[in-house]
Write a protein that holds these residues in place. Structure first.
Motif, mmCIF file in Angstrom:
data_model
loop_
_atom_site.group_PDB
_atom_site.id
_atom_site.type_symbol
_atom_site.label_atom_id
_atom_site.label_comp_id
_atom_site.label_asym_id
_atom_site.label_seq_id
_atom_site.Cartn_x
_atom_site.Cartn_y
_atom_site.Cartn_z
ATOM 1 N N CYS A 90 55.049 0.574 23.026
ATOM 2 C CA CYS A 90 53.493 1.192 22.916
ATOM 3 C C CYS A 90 53.132 1.587 21.435
ATOM 4 O O CYS A 90 54.069 2.217 20.906
ATOM 5 C CB CYS A 90 53.048 2.366 23.826
ATOM 6 S SG CYS A 90 51.819 3.370 23.734
ATOM 7 N N HIS A 116 58.282 4.486 27.072
ATOM 8 C CA HIS A 116 57.387 4.997 28.195
ATOM 9 C C HIS A 116 56.743 4.139 29.125
ATOM 10 O O HIS A 116 55.732 4.587 29.815
ATOM 11 C CB HIS A 116 56.539 6.301 27.747
ATOM 12 C CG HIS A 116 55.666 5.844 26.980
ATOM 13 N ND1 HIS A 116 55.821 5.764 25.610
ATOM 14 C CD2 HIS A 116 54.213 5.584 26.935
ATOM 15 C CE1 HIS A 116 54.574 5.469 25.146
ATOM 16 N NE2 HIS A 116 53.835 5.097 25.772
ATOM 17 N N CYS A 167 51.386 2.188 30.718
ATOM 18 C CA CYS A 167 50.540 2.820 29.463
ATOM 19 C C CYS A 167 49.393 2.428 29.133
ATOM 20 O O CYS A 167 48.265 2.748 29.327
ATOM 21 C CB CYS A 167 51.405 3.484 28.328
ATOM 22 S SG CYS A 167 50.700 4.527 27.357
ATOM 23 N N THR A 192 52.070 4.417 20.826
ATOM 24 C CA THR A 192 52.655 5.810 20.829
ATOM 25 C C THR A 192 54.035 6.034 20.185
ATOM 26 O O THR A 192 54.464 6.848 19.471
ATOM 27 C CB THR A 192 52.488 6.772 22.089
ATOM 28 O OG1 THR A 192 51.085 6.467 22.413
ATOM 29 C CG2 THR A 192 53.052 7.986 22.151
HETATM 30 ZN ZN LIG Z 1 51.924 4.656 25.520
#
Ligand SMILES: [Zn+2]
Ligand SMILES: [Zn+2]
Length: 328
Positions: A38, A60, A147, A40
């Motif tokens: 991701c 995640h 996500c 992130t």
């Molecule tokens: Zn994410």
């Protein structure tokens, strides 16, 4: 087990051998099959998010099977397929948890940031925050749901019933959200990096009515704009594209600074809001939607040991859709 570790001194992850984790009370031990990469995660290794556990195993968007159960686990059995999202823990008693806003918990735990994540052969996770996954998605396809799909869905939900939506930044989240929005009968316009014709073609293929550069005006004013690109300069751009009463929803956890702009652009009840994290309720709602039909999930696969390449390709915008690490 093999794992990719971020130690905080370099953006490059190190491949390491670690002892297998053991599930504590309430936790699942999970054999990881796939883990999404991701944006992130990029913000973690690039130091934009400044409070990771050190060292930490990132990741995640974890899909695997339950290998063992800690004491007192309910809702999962050994061998079940399971998904682990960003929200890994909440306190349950702060003012936000008590008001159904656990995404804003004062003492949260986040998978792959403050809790070890899924760039590894095995992981443990608090069963209360894990999800069963819709059957029609392979492990690799299911990873981005956790996500990109789930927080993308929360971003879309903050646009309310807006019939005409613009999506800025057409990566992993956008490609899922665009399909959900089309399924809900909304009009979708896609904005990509100027000149990124591959991403524009991809958006049109997934049902966008128009696709162009983020420097272009949409064919008609938008009721809402969703921002997935981490570019603060797009906030005033998007604000100028929305109608009176329209909303600009910022879906990312980090963004470059927003340049100043005249109040007139915000006037007439336009709003700018951010999205933070997810609630388990969001997860249940989104997995129910994803289970009703087949969202087309475009992935670029990398073996676990190539996690640094996957992160670099994401940073450079080298692929459409979502990057996923595969473990078997
Ligand atoms: Zn994410
Ligand atoms: Zn809390």
């Amino acid at each position: 087990m093999r794992a990719m570790l971020f130690d905080g001194t370099s953006p490059l992850l190190r491949e390491v051998e670690l002892p297998n984790p053991a599930p504590a009370a309430g936790q699942l031990l999970i054999d990881v099959h796939a883990c999404g990469v991701c944006r992130t995660d990029l913000h973690v290794v690039d130091g934009d998010l400044t409070r990771p556990k050190r060292p930490v195993i990132p990741g995640h968007e974890i899909v695997g099977t339950v290998a063992a159960l800690g004491a007192g686990v309910t809702g999962f059995a050994s061998g079940d397929r399971v998904g682990v999202p960003w929200l890994g823990h909440t306190c349950g008693h702060c003012r936000f948890c008590l008001r159904g806003r656990e995404n804003l918990c004062d003492a949260p735990g986040f998978t792959g940031y403050t809790i070890d994540g899924g760039y590894a052969e095995r992981t443990v996770a608090d069963a209360r925050y894990c999800f069963h996954l819709p059957r029609q998605y392979s492990d690799v396809e299911a990873a981005p749901l956790l996500c990109a799909g789930l927080i993308g869905y929360r971003t879309l939900a903050l646009a309310g019933d807006a019939p005409c939506i613009g999506i800025y930044g057409f990566g992993a989240a956008a490609h899922i959200v665009a399909q959900v929005a089309r399924h809900q009968g909304r009009m979708v316009y896609a904005f990509t990096r100027p000149g990124d014709t591959a991403a524009q073609q991809f958006a049109l293929h997934l049902g966008a009515a128009w696709a162009g550069g983020s420097d272009e005006a949409p064919p008609e004013p938008l009721d809402a704009a969703l921002l997935f690109a981490p570019v603060g300069a797009l906030v005033p751009t998007a604000l100028r594209a929305v109608v009176k009463g329209g909303v600009v929803v910022c879906g990312g956890i980090h963004m470059s600074d927003i340049p100043s702009f005249p109040y007139a652009w915000l006037w007439e009840e336009r709003r700018i809001v951010s999205v933070a994290n997810l609630t388990r309720e969001d997860g249940a709602a989104f997995m129910a939607i994803a289970g009703k039909y087949k969202i087309e999930i475009e992935t670029r696969r990398y073996p676990l040991a190539q996690a640094n390449v996957a992160l670099s390709d994401l940073r450079e915008g080298c692929f459409t859709g979502a990057a996923v690490l595969t473990l078997r």
